[in-house]
Every structure is written in structure tokens, then in C-alpha cells.
Write a protein that holds these residues in place. Sequence first.
Motif, PDB file in Angstrom:
ATOM      1  N   VAL A 115       0.947  -1.088  -0.180  1.00  0.00           N
ATOM      2  CA  VAL A 115      -0.092  -0.028  -0.109  1.00  0.00           C
ATOM      3  C   VAL A 115       0.809   1.331  -0.052  1.00  0.00           C
ATOM      4  O   VAL A 115       1.517   1.378   0.914  1.00  0.00           O
ATOM      5  N   GLY A 116       0.865   2.104  -0.988  1.00  0.00           N
ATOM      6  CA  GLY A 116       1.589   3.382  -0.989  1.00  0.00           C
ATOM      7  C   GLY A 116       2.951   3.113  -1.103  1.00  0.00           C
ATOM      8  O   GLY A 116       3.935   3.831  -0.468  1.00  0.00           O
ATOM      9  N   LEU A 117       3.302   2.231  -1.931  1.00  0.00           N
ATOM     10  CA  LEU A 117       4.932   1.945  -1.902  1.00  0.00           C
ATOM     11  C   LEU A 117       5.380   2.004  -3.558  1.00  0.00           C
ATOM     12  O   LEU A 117       6.426   2.778  -3.657  1.00  0.00           O
ATOM     13  N   LEU A 118       4.759   1.517  -4.332  1.00  0.00           N
ATOM     14  CA  LEU A 118       5.236   1.406  -5.731  1.00  0.00           C
ATOM     15  C   LEU A 118       5.469   2.926  -6.262  1.00  0.00           C
ATOM     16  O   LEU A 118       6.391   3.103  -7.241  1.00  0.00           O
ATOM     17  N   GLU A 119       4.632   3.831  -5.968  1.00  0.00           N
ATOM     18  CA  GLU A 119       4.720   5.151  -6.621  1.00  0.00           C
ATOM     19  C   GLU A 119       5.989   5.851  -6.182  1.00  0.00           C
ATOM     20  O   GLU A 119       6.346   6.929  -6.723  1.00  0.00           O
ATOM     21  N   HIS A 120       6.756   5.238  -5.165  1.00  0.00           N
ATOM     22  CA  HIS A 120       7.995   5.785  -4.875  1.00  0.00           C
ATOM     23  C   HIS A 120       9.279   5.588  -5.546  1.00  0.00           C
ATOM     24  O   HIS A 120      10.281   6.025  -5.432  1.00  0.00           O
ATOM     25  N   GLU A 122      11.332   4.593  -9.233  1.00  0.00           N
ATOM     26  CA  GLU A 122      11.570   4.965 -10.694  1.00  0.00           C
ATOM     27  C   GLU A 122      11.075   3.764 -11.561  1.00  0.00           C
ATOM     28  O   GLU A 122      10.532   3.806 -12.675  1.00  0.00           O
ATOM     29  N   LYS A 123      11.499   2.372 -11.036  1.00  0.00           N
ATOM     30  CA  LYS A 123      10.993   1.399 -11.725  1.00  0.00           C
ATOM     31  C   LYS A 123      10.262   0.425 -10.968  1.00  0.00           C
ATOM     32  O   LYS A 123      10.640  -0.711 -10.373  1.00  0.00           O
ATOM     33  N   PRO A 124       8.952   0.469 -10.828  1.00  0.00           N
ATOM     34  CA  PRO A 124       8.008  -0.023 -10.049  1.00  0.00           C
ATOM     35  C   PRO A 124       8.012  -1.651 -10.399  1.00  0.00           C
ATOM     36  O   PRO A 124       7.810  -2.258  -9.387  1.00  0.00           O
ATOM     37  N   SER A 125       8.179  -1.864 -11.643  1.00  0.00           N
ATOM     38  CA  SER A 125       8.111  -2.976 -11.994  1.00  0.00           C
ATOM     39  C   SER A 125       8.978  -4.250 -11.466  1.00  0.00           C
ATOM     40  O   SER A 125       8.868  -5.275 -11.274  1.00  0.00           O
ATOM     41  N   LEU A 126      10.330  -3.532 -11.240  1.00  0.00           N
ATOM     42  CA  LEU A 126      11.314  -4.516 -10.573  1.00  0.00           C
ATOM     43  C   LEU A 126      10.931  -4.974  -8.996  1.00  0.00           C
ATOM     44  O   LEU A 126      11.176  -5.772  -8.669  1.00  0.00           O
ATOM     45  N   GLY A 139      -0.339 -17.520  -7.007  1.00  0.00           N
ATOM     46  CA  GLY A 139      -0.680 -16.611  -5.726  1.00  0.00           C
ATOM     47  C   GLY A 139      -0.790 -15.341  -6.405  1.00  0.00           C
ATOM     48  O   GLY A 139      -0.507 -15.284  -7.657  1.00  0.00           O
ATOM     49  N   LYS A 140      -1.393 -14.422  -5.844  1.00  0.00           N
ATOM     50  CA  LYS A 140      -1.658 -13.068  -6.046  1.00  0.00           C
ATOM     51  C   LYS A 140      -0.635 -11.907  -5.527  1.00  0.00           C
ATOM     52  O   LYS A 140      -0.248 -12.177  -4.325  1.00  0.00           O
ATOM     53  N   VAL A 141      -0.244 -11.060  -6.299  1.00  0.00           N
ATOM     54  CA  VAL A 141       0.299  -9.764  -5.630  1.00  0.00           C
ATOM     55  C   VAL A 141      -0.614  -8.593  -5.919  1.00  0.00           C
ATOM     56  O   VAL A 141      -1.538  -8.429  -7.078  1.00  0.00           O
ATOM     57  N   LEU A 142      -0.932  -7.822  -4.917  1.00  0.00           N
ATOM     58  CA  LEU A 142      -1.636  -6.681  -4.795  1.00  0.00           C
ATOM     59  C   LEU A 142      -0.956  -5.507  -4.494  1.00  0.00           C
ATOM     60  O   LEU A 142      -0.092  -5.585  -3.820  1.00  0.00           O
ATOM     61  N   ALA A 143      -1.433  -4.247  -5.097  1.00  0.00           N
ATOM     62  CA  ALA A 143      -0.709  -3.112  -5.027  1.00  0.00           C
ATOM     63  C   ALA A 143      -1.934  -1.965  -4.754  1.00  0.00           C
ATOM     64  O   ALA A 143      -2.808  -1.980  -5.835  1.00  0.00           O
ATOM     65  N   ILE A 144      -1.964  -0.962  -3.797  1.00  0.00           N
ATOM     66  CA  ILE A 144      -2.699   0.088  -4.011  1.00  0.00           C
ATOM     67  C   ILE A 144      -1.752   1.365  -4.029  1.00  0.00           C
ATOM     68  O   ILE A 144      -0.772   1.488  -3.285  1.00  0.00           O
ATOM     69  N   GLN A 184       2.275  -5.956 -16.123  1.00  0.00           N
ATOM     70  CA  GLN A 184       2.796  -6.633 -17.363  1.00  0.00           C
ATOM     71  C   GLN A 184       4.409  -6.573 -17.583  1.00  0.00           C
ATOM     72  O   GLN A 184       4.745  -8.033 -17.663  1.00  0.00           O
ATOM     73  N   LEU A 185       4.928  -5.767 -17.329  1.00  0.00           N
ATOM     74  CA  LEU A 185       6.397  -5.907 -17.289  1.00  0.00           C
ATOM     75  C   LEU A 185       6.923  -6.862 -16.172  1.00  0.00           C
ATOM     76  O   LEU A 185       8.271  -7.425 -16.298  1.00  0.00           O
ATOM     77  N   ALA A 186       6.355  -6.949 -15.293  1.00  0.00           N
ATOM     78  CA  ALA A 186       6.875  -7.922 -14.057  1.00  0.00           C
ATOM     79  C   ALA A 186       6.242  -9.470 -14.528  1.00  0.00           C
ATOM     80  O   ALA A 186       6.258 -10.316 -13.467  1.00  0.00           O
ATOM     81  N   HIS A 187       5.417  -9.520 -15.528  1.00  0.00           N
ATOM     82  CA  HIS A 187       5.029 -10.885 -16.217  1.00  0.00           C
ATOM     83  C   HIS A 187       4.033 -11.626 -15.083  1.00  0.00           C
ATOM     84  O   HIS A 187       4.050 -12.770 -15.075  1.00  0.00           O
ATOM     85  N   PHE A 188       3.061 -10.898 -14.618  1.00  0.00           N
ATOM     86  CA  PHE A 188       1.815 -11.314 -14.087  1.00  0.00           C
ATOM     87  C   PHE A 188       0.893 -11.659 -15.181  1.00  0.00           C
ATOM     88  O   PHE A 188       0.827 -11.091 -16.289  1.00  0.00           O
ATOM     89  N   ARG A 189      -0.049 -12.595 -14.811  1.00  0.00           N
ATOM     90  CA  ARG A 189      -1.321 -13.041 -15.540  1.00  0.00           C
ATOM     91  C   ARG A 189      -2.551 -12.600 -14.551  1.00  0.00           C
ATOM     92  O   ARG A 189      -2.380 -12.024 -13.666  1.00  0.00           O
ATOM     93  N   ASN A 190      -3.574 -12.463 -15.564  1.00  0.00           N
ATOM     94  CA  ASN A 190      -4.930 -11.979 -15.038  1.00  0.00           C
ATOM     95  C   ASN A 190      -4.686 -10.624 -14.165  1.00  0.00           C
ATOM     96  O   ASN A 190      -5.054 -10.764 -13.090  1.00  0.00           O
ATOM     97  N   ILE A 191      -4.342  -9.906 -14.819  1.00  0.00           N
ATOM     98  CA  ILE A 191      -4.073  -8.299 -13.979  1.00  0.00           C
ATOM     99  C   ILE A 191      -5.426  -7.747 -14.025  1.00  0.00           C
ATOM    100  O   ILE A 191      -6.437  -7.474 -15.027  1.00  0.00           O
ATOM    101  N   ARG A 192      -5.675  -7.058 -12.966  1.00  0.00           N
ATOM    102  CA  ARG A 192      -7.038  -6.341 -12.841  1.00  0.00           C
ATOM    103  C   ARG A 192      -6.659  -5.138 -12.045  1.00  0.00           C
ATOM    104  O   ARG A 192      -5.991  -5.170 -11.187  1.00  0.00           O
TER     105      ARG A 192
END
Length: 210
Positions: A115-120, A122-126, A139-144, A184-192
Amino acid sequence: MSKDTWDSVWEKQHVRQSTLHSLIYFLREHYFSSTFARFARKRIKGLILEVGCGTAQCSLKIRVKGIDVIGADFSASALQLAKKYSAQNPLAKFVVTDAFNLPFSENTFDAVWSVGLLEHFEKPSLALAEMRRVVKPKGKVLAIVPYRAGLLGILNYGYKKFGKEWIWEDEKPMGVDDLYRFFQLAHFRNIRIKKMYDTFLMFLGATGEK
């Protein structure tokens, strides 16, 4: 931001530097944490890792029967506060770690969230790719994240346009397409991707499957 800067942010989290600070902290502590927890509880179960957990208020609220959480953060100061908050409802474990180099084996967790992490970054996909590494197959990865077209995104843009310092200077709110592309860059499937209207459209929620 650097580790020292984040430590300073968490050490001063109760210092209200402005009306905006006061409002955002109030919403985070008394409304958003519960809203984010509901979003997570509907989508995950089992052993969960929260990356960038901060004070772990969200994870404390999803730690119900069938869900165990490990909280990980770059800031030791944040985790000291997390331990204080969790005194009556302890998490499984807290770990000081870098989101890009998690100290866990592949396929360890049933789900990973932030939560509130990726926006900080430069390359969130990493960071997402590292979360994908430690989550189990299917398994699932969630991000807000803050929504660029929402109120927080507009305030962020306005502050920077007029040369004023935003609360978190390196924060970059995202659009739906941005967040989808990073998954997508991190190679996930079934992205919502979900526009979170129950946060006054301030945030986007995303899920991706390994």
C-alpha cells in the motif's frame, strides 16, 4: 527517498506540518487502513507478506482467521511503531528489508501486497517482479497506489506545479494504464485494476497472478 529520510518520516509521523498533513494522516489511520484491509481480505488468504508495511495498520486489520501476515519495511523506525501498534494483536514477524531484495525463498507466500509503495520507485516493475518471485504459483500480488486522476493526484500535481513541497516529494501517482503496464512488465497474468471509489477515488487497487 533514502532510508534515513524514511526513518525521519516515520519518526515524525504524528507531527502535523499542515492542514493537509493532518487530514491525510487522519484518513489513513481511521478510514483508509480499514478500506485497504477490506480490499485485501476479499482477494487473499493464507500466509501474506506486506512489503513496505510502515506501521502495519492495514495488515493488522486483515490478520483474521486463515490469514497470517509478515510485515516488511525499509525503515526500522516504522517497524518499531508497528510493533507498538501490534502489541495486542501481534503479527507473525517483522523484517527490515529492501523491496528489491526480499530475504525469502521463491514460492514462499500465498499472497504479497503493498500500500502506497510503488509510486516512490523509478522502476516499480522491479519491485513487483521481486514480489512475484516470493509468491507461490497461482498466488496473487496486490498493490494500492495513489490515482493520478483522483484528488491526491491532483493535489500532488498542483503542489509541484506551483513550486510547493509535496508531503512525499518523490511520490508519482499513477494512471490505470501505468499500473497495468508495470504489472505486465513483471510478467503477471490475469491483471485487474480497480478504481477505488470507496477512497473518494484517491487510489487504484491492482491484482496480478503468478
